[in-house]
Design a protein around this motif. Sequence first.
Motif, PDB file in Angstrom:
ATOM      1  N   CYS A  32      13.108  -9.881   2.353  1.00  0.00           N
ATOM      2  CA  CYS A  32      12.220  -8.967   3.080  1.00  0.00           C
ATOM      3  C   CYS A  32      11.522  -8.002   2.125  1.00  0.00           C
ATOM      4  CB  CYS A  32      12.989  -8.214   4.154  1.00  0.00           C
ATOM      5  SG  CYS A  32      13.532  -9.283   5.504  1.00  0.00           S
ATOM      6  N   GLN A  33      12.215  -7.556   1.105  1.00  0.00           N
ATOM      7  CA  GLN A  33      11.571  -6.705   0.108  1.00  0.00           C
ATOM      8  C   GLN A  33      10.431  -7.455  -0.576  1.00  0.00           C
ATOM      9  OE1 GLN A  33      14.258  -4.838  -2.682  1.00  0.00           O
ATOM     10  NE2 GLN A  33      15.685  -4.241  -1.059  1.00  0.00           N
ATOM     11  N   GLN A  34      10.654  -8.722  -0.892  1.00  0.00           N
ATOM     12  CA  GLN A  34       9.604  -9.527  -1.541  1.00  0.00           C
ATOM     13  C   GLN A  34       8.400  -9.701  -0.619  1.00  0.00           C
ATOM     14  OE1 GLN A  34       9.335 -10.357  -4.596  1.00  0.00           O
ATOM     15  NE2 GLN A  34       7.430 -11.455  -4.321  1.00  0.00           N
ATOM     16  N   ILE A  35       8.653  -9.893   0.666  1.00  0.00           N
ATOM     17  CA  ILE A  35       7.547 -10.010   1.627  1.00  0.00           C
ATOM     18  C   ILE A  35       6.706  -8.735   1.594  1.00  0.00           C
ATOM     19  CG2 ILE A  35       6.968 -10.076   4.093  1.00  0.00           C
ATOM     20  CD1 ILE A  35       9.450 -11.892   4.452  1.00  0.00           C
ATOM     21  N   LEU A  36       7.364  -7.592   1.657  1.00  0.00           N
ATOM     22  CA  LEU A  36       6.634  -6.323   1.654  1.00  0.00           C
ATOM     23  C   LEU A  36       5.856  -6.124   0.355  1.00  0.00           C
ATOM     24  CD1 LEU A  36       9.222  -4.028   3.425  1.00  0.00           C
ATOM     25  CD2 LEU A  36       7.039  -4.847   4.342  1.00  0.00           C
ATOM     26  N   GLY A 101      10.173  -2.998  10.018  1.00  0.00           N
ATOM     27  CA  GLY A 101       9.129  -2.653   9.066  1.00  0.00           C
ATOM     28  C   GLY A 101       8.394  -3.858   8.515  1.00  0.00           C
ATOM     29  N   LEU A 102       8.610  -5.033   9.127  1.00  0.00           N
ATOM     30  CA  LEU A 102       8.022  -6.283   8.634  1.00  0.00           C
ATOM     31  C   LEU A 102       6.862  -6.733   9.517  1.00  0.00           C
ATOM     32  CD1 LEU A 102      11.397  -8.090   7.945  1.00  0.00           C
ATOM     33  CD2 LEU A 102       9.885  -7.038   6.239  1.00  0.00           C
ATOM     34  N   TRP A 103       6.013  -7.587   8.946  1.00  0.00           N
ATOM     35  CA  TRP A 103       4.838  -8.091   9.656  1.00  0.00           C
ATOM     36  C   TRP A 103       4.698  -9.584   9.436  1.00  0.00           C
ATOM     37  CZ3 TRP A 103       2.569  -4.981  13.030  1.00  0.00           C
ATOM     38  CH2 TRP A 103       2.874  -3.628  12.941  1.00  0.00           C
TER      39      TRP A 103
END
Length: 135
Positions: A32-36, A101-103
């Motif tokens: 998820c950090q990488q996605i952001l 907090g993800l999209w």
Amino acid sequence: MDNQGYWDIYKNINIPLPKNSTIPHNQLDAHCQQILRHINLFSTDLPKDHIETARYTYYALYTYVNTNSSKVLKVLKNTGLDEDTIIVFTGDHGDILGERGLWYKMAWFENSSRVPMLFHAPKKFTPKRVSDLYG
């Protein structure tokens, strides 16, 4: 109805904000950090009005698809083809819409991985909800 009309349906409705959207980015899992990072949101939070706009737009698009699907069903009924036509409606992904907090569709949480699959075949199947693969 034009596109603005679909948006206006939800203009005065309080659509809930995402749940768990305040998890600090550095406390999310590595994926998820990488996605952001990929979408340039790791070091910032979206303003509330941007989040609301995204969610209102999603609801409006959902209503647009629903309205036009109903038109197809009405044409089939009016032409007498509704009982002999098999309709399959599905999508390839959902949208997480700011949850955690993800999209987008990049994280495999419920909102982005669960998709609808509807069959309409009155002569073949009775209506029912299937909650698992073996339903």
